[in-house]
Design an enzyme around this catalytic site. Sequence first.
Site, mmCIF file in Angstrom:
data_model
loop_
_atom_site.group_PDB
_atom_site.id
_atom_site.type_symbol
_atom_site.label_atom_id
_atom_site.label_comp_id
_atom_site.label_asym_id
_atom_site.label_seq_id
_atom_site.Cartn_x
_atom_site.Cartn_y
_atom_site.Cartn_z
ATOM 1 N N LYS A 1 8.621 -4.275 7.255
ATOM 2 C CA LYS A 1 8.723 -5.398 6.404
ATOM 3 C C LYS A 1 9.555 -5.167 5.190
ATOM 4 C CE LYS A 1 7.408 -8.549 8.691
ATOM 5 N NZ LYS A 1 7.057 -10.484 8.516
ATOM 6 N N LYS B 1 -8.552 -8.884 7.474
ATOM 7 C CA LYS B 1 -9.047 -8.914 6.062
ATOM 8 C C LYS B 1 -9.875 -8.403 6.298
ATOM 9 C CE LYS B 1 -8.334 -10.768 1.616
ATOM 10 N NZ LYS B 1 -6.539 -10.513 1.365
ATOM 11 N N LYS C 1 7.248 -9.090 -0.560
ATOM 12 C CA LYS C 1 6.396 -9.407 -1.982
ATOM 13 C C LYS C 1 6.084 -8.202 -2.325
ATOM 14 C CE LYS C 1 4.442 -12.728 -4.816
ATOM 15 N NZ LYS C 1 4.937 -12.689 -5.471
#
Length: 393
Positions: free
Chosen positions: A239, A147, A242
């Site tokens: 991968k 982050k 979403k």
Amino acid sequence: MLRRARLHSVQCLSTYGRAQTIFRMQHTALAEKRVIVSGIQPTGVPHLGNYLGALKSWVELQNTAQPQDELYFFIVGLHALTVPQNPKTLFADRQNLMAALLAIGVDPLRCTLFQQDAVPEHAELMWYFACITSFGRLERMTTWKSKLATLHNGGNTDHVQASQLQLGLFAYPVLQAADILLYHPTHVPVGEDQAQHLELTRDIAEGFNRMVKKRYFPTPSTLHTPSKKILSLRNPAVKMSKSAPDANSRILLTDSPKNIQAKVRRAVTDADRFLSYDPEARPGVSNLINILSALDGGTLRRELGTTVLDTDPARLAETLHTATGGSGAKLKAILSESLIEALRPIQERYHDLLQDPTYLATIEKRGAERARERAHTTISQVRTMLGLQKETL
Ligand code: TRP
């Protein structure tokens, strides 16, 4: 109890050799009661990667559990709040995920299935853990570091970055430790990316135990269930996710047959005119074969005109090569059909459940009540150990 068990097995030894073996097995099973705990973020309708990677393993764990085992599965609304959320979307996401879990076969009678945010004990235990977890330990978590790195790429100075980020995001792993330890688990099934959070969980358990001078919390094992890592259909170097901007990169559990066909047709493969399983050199084709091998295989057996099928991906690739003459287009057609068939019953149940919000609410309420019963015991004992209440139990 133990003594009687041993006596019993000795008696059996003389006459009933076989009976004794069975008894012993049951005895071992009893001794090894498992408590399985896992959570999932409400990030909308699950995609194939979520399903084959994690959710399906919940159902498999449930279906292979011994009668004495306990399973706790929950949706982590509190974790979702660590990034900005639209309340309406969050509510729908939580509810849709609950419906999806039921639709894929999580049984609310066998498992304690609930919304984490409906069990306030999670947040309470988190506070106690926050008081024994060092800043430095949390600063070393890779999720936090990545982050920071993202912000860094935005050109911020070190000082500004850290102070901009929220306390909740920083403390996320402590909440996860509370989620887990509240139920005294033996096993936590999670993906590889969660290994560090599990390590922290065990450290927190040990730290707490040292503080109260008692082996109160267990140090649960990470359970790497034999699940599949499903890759993006558009870029098989990453991968399935979403958040990828290209919606064609993922198949949602709710996608229509037409949608599934279109997405599979557009899946990136390569120019070789044969089928083989080689995840390194041929990630695209291998990903499609991997998805096929993870599905139940009924459609595939019918397509191939066989009743037995070796679903090991490498051997499956050979079978498919022979059956299709090495055609990638045929492989895609078989995969689309298999996906449509596999998802159809799940989609039917999912839509039925969403038609009945009262039923869903009842399931959630019951789940939360059951979870709270267990959670309350832990919290009450912890409060006593910490000096917040008198001994009550
Ligand atoms: N951090 C997990 C994830 O992102 C979700 C999670 C929250 C979880 N609490 C948990 C997983 C407890 C297992 C157990 O996937």
